[in-house]
Design an enzyme around this catalytic site. Structure first.
Site, PDB file in Angstrom:
ATOM      1  N   GLU A 100       1.803  -0.357  -4.909  1.00 14.60           N
ATOM      2  CA  GLU A 100       0.743   0.573  -5.312  1.00 14.60           C
ATOM      3  C   GLU A 100       1.408   1.924  -5.562  1.00 14.60           C
ATOM      4  OE1 GLU A 100      -3.214   2.921  -3.855  1.00 14.60           O
ATOM      5  OE2 GLU A 100      -1.553   2.560  -2.514  1.00 14.60           O
ATOM      6  N   ASP A 153       0.834  -1.197   0.000  1.00 10.97           N
ATOM      7  CA  ASP A 153       0.000   0.000   0.000  1.00 10.97           C
ATOM      8  C   ASP A 153       0.879   1.260   0.000  1.00 10.97           C
ATOM      9  OD1 ASP A 153      -2.828   0.900   0.348  1.00 10.97           O
ATOM     10  OD2 ASP A 153      -2.035   1.814   2.172  1.00 10.97           O
TER      11      ASP A 153
HETATM   12  C1  NOJ Z   1      -4.582   2.734  -0.980  1.00  7.94           C
HETATM   13  C2  NOJ Z   1      -5.659   1.737  -0.718  1.00  7.94           C
HETATM   14  O1  NOJ Z   1      -5.924   1.019  -1.879  1.00  7.94           O
HETATM   15  C3  NOJ Z   1      -6.850   2.518  -0.227  1.00  7.94           C
HETATM   16  O2  NOJ Z   1      -8.013   1.722  -0.146  1.00  7.94           O
HETATM   17  C4  NOJ Z   1      -6.497   3.127   1.092  1.00  7.94           C
HETATM   18  O3  NOJ Z   1      -7.589   3.931   1.535  1.00  7.94           O
HETATM   19  C5  NOJ Z   1      -5.242   3.995   0.997  1.00  7.94           C
HETATM   20  N1  NOJ Z   1      -4.200   3.360   0.248  1.00  7.94           N
HETATM   21  C6  NOJ Z   1      -4.690   4.305   2.362  1.00  7.94           C
HETATM   22  O4  NOJ Z   1      -4.163   3.140   2.946  1.00  7.94           O
END
Ligand code: NOJ
Length: 526
Positions: free
Chosen positions: A267, A220
């Site tokens: 991500e 993440d």
């Molecule tokens: C990316 C995640 O996919 C999302 O769902 C989340 O709210 C944010 N990062 C914060 O962790």
């Protein structure tokens, strides 16, 4: 490095004759993202759980995906539905207990499915014991595990803005007279990875899940873990810092030191494929990184051609393996974005036909749209509820869930196009995905072959994938009219419901995978 051939707990992954042993498994696999709250409830609280995932493993194996990415199921106050982690090494009671996770990993492997879990390194919950201690006093043991700055309650330390509130990314802590950083909600304080103790503790989290047998991590907010020091305020957001890359190299080294090929997937929420390329490092950072421009591209030929060209230009020269995604838990589903079932089906053959690792989002195979969520039922602080609607497995009212009315409303397709109905309908989206996944699995060209553009009429994307004798042409008509695409072909898969033969014509908003027929007089390939 170990390879796919050394991993044999499950039939499906182990028996693939085309998996070249020199390739890591995650280059040929198709991933399937599960948002656990919405997959299947088994204990009657209206929220999905790990047991629900376990019960659907046969369905997933039959669908033909090869790896699962499971969004967070760790102990959490759920301010951000699990992306606010209060204990990285325990399962939230909503989802089950730790043994459920263990069993899920084991059973998934037995079904030939690998398991990737979410790793949330940028922040914790404000209810994590580290943060509770950190905010207890300026001299507490965990104080500098988080990013504290400034001592003027009227002036946040810099101009960074929260991704979520649109307000400052800083919250004033009156008790200790300092600001703490949270790039997301105030309930998600950012960890300070410059602190060696944080690195060690967060590496232990990786080890914990690796020791349980998981096959890797989706990371993440991977692009922002190392904060810019000093905290420069010349932009509303921190820039990815050199230190972020160092953090990611540390994660990579840890994974590489483990037996079996484990994968890291970053991500990277930056809308530039060139910027995404940097997170592969020199093959010493993340194995895969999400590249989101295609997720935001309209279903139009020029937009997609540009996205694909950008991937080829930015990733090929550095030997980085691309990823492709159309839908996830943070964005409207592609069926909703495109506003058409035909386009959604055609996009599936595009996604699964491109060179790289595709990620499906649970329910995508059913062609689901976002639920319409009335204001009084909205749950997410930033309005992402629609794409998180529960999966309808059977006829209503409960659609296979033990309650009729789960935590979010059903998607609009639930009454007529739940999974059981699609099972019985050979023209359904479910059957299309199964056919495509099976064809992809059999085809070295589609799994890891080369990519080459083909000449095509305006509004049409056409490209050739090839690996040795195996050749597949992928053709996607992104126009609302019929187009001719002549050639001697055998039809492998068509997005148009019921199409069984290739007649040199693609209907409006449709796609096909075609195997070139050998020239006359030459022997056919077996
Ligand atoms: C990316 C995640 O996919 C999302 O769902 C989340 O709210 C944010 N990062 C914060 O962790």
């Amino acid at each position: 490095m170990t390879t796919a051939s050394e991993w044999t707990p499950g039939e499906a992954a182990a028996k693939d004759p085309h998996d070249r042993p020199e390739r890591p498994w995650w280059q040929g696999a198709v991933f399937y993202q599960i948002y656990p709250r919405s997959f299947l409830d088994t204990d009657g609280d209206g929220v999905g759980d790990l047991e629900g995932i376990r019960r659907r493993l046969p369905y997933l194996a039959r669908l033909g995906v090869e790896a699962l990415w499971i969004s967070p199921f760790y102990r959490s106050p759920m301010a951000d539905y699990g992306y606010d982690v209060a204990d990285h090494c325990d399962v939230d009671p909503l989802f089950g207990v730790l043994d459920d996770a263990r069993e899920l990993v084991r059973d998934a492997h037995e079904h030939g499915l690998r398991v990737v879990v979410d790793y949330v390194p940028n922040h914790t919950s404000d209810q994590h014991e580290w943060f509770i201690d950190a905010r207890s006093s300026r001299t507490s043991a965990h104080r500098d595990w988080y990013v504290w700055a400034g001592d003027d309650p009227a002036a946040p330390p810099n101009g960074w803005m929260s991704f979520f509130s649109g307000g400052p990314a800083w919250t004033w802590d009156a008790a200790t007279g300092q600001w703490y950083l949270h790039l997301f909600l105030p309930e998600q304080p950012d960890l300070d990875w410059r602190n060696r103790d944080v690195v060690d503790a967060m590496h232990d989290v990786l080890r914990f899940w690796l020791d349980m047998g998981v096959d890797g991590f989706r990371i993440d907010v991977a692009f922002l873990v190392g904060k810019d020091v000093p905290l420069r305020a010349d932009a509303p957001r921190p820039a990815p810092s050199p230190y972020t890359h160092e953090v990611l190299r540390g994660v990579r080294r840890l994974l590489d030191d483990y037996p079996r090929d484990r994968v890291s997937i970053g991500e990277i929420y930056i809308m530039s494929t060139r910027a995404v390329a940097e997170f592969y490092g020199r093959n010493d950072e993340l194995h895969l990184n999400f590249n989101f421009p295609p997720l935001y591209a309209a279903f139009e030929e020029p937009a997609w051609r540009a996205c694909i060209d950008n991937v080829v230009d930015a990733l090929d020269p550095i030997g980085a393996w691309p990823t492709w995604v159309l839908s996830n838990h943070d964005n409207p589903r592609h069926r909703t974005r495109y506003g058409s079932a035909d386009k959604a089906r055609a996009a599936a053959l595009l996604l699964l036909g491109l060179r790289g690792t595709p990620f499906l989002y649970a329910g995508e195979e059913l062609g689901l749209s976002d639920a319409v969520v009335p204001p009084e039922r909205r749950a997410d602080p930033v309005g992402r509820d629609g794409c998180r609607a529960p999966i309808p497995w059977e006829a209503g009212p409960g659609h296979g869930w033990p309650v009729d009315d789960p935590w979010l409303p059903w998607p609009p397709e639930a009454p007529a196009a739940h999974a059981a109905a699609q099972e019985a309908d050979p023209a359904s989206s479910l059957h299309l995905y199964r056919a495509a996944l099976a064809a992809r699995r059999r085809s070295p060209a589609l799994r890891h072959g080369d990519f080459r553009w083909l000449e095509a009429p305006p509004g049409v994307l056409a490209f050739a994938r090839g690996s040795g004798a195996d050749q597949v042409d992928v053709v996607v008509n992104m126009t609302g009219g019929e187009v001719r695409f002549p050639g001697a072909y055998e039809l492998l898969v068509a997005s148009a419901p019921g199409q069984a033969e290739w007649r040199g014509v693609l209907g409006a908003w449709s796609a096909a995978w075609l195997a070139p027929r050998p020239a006359r007089g030459r022997r056919r390939r077996p």
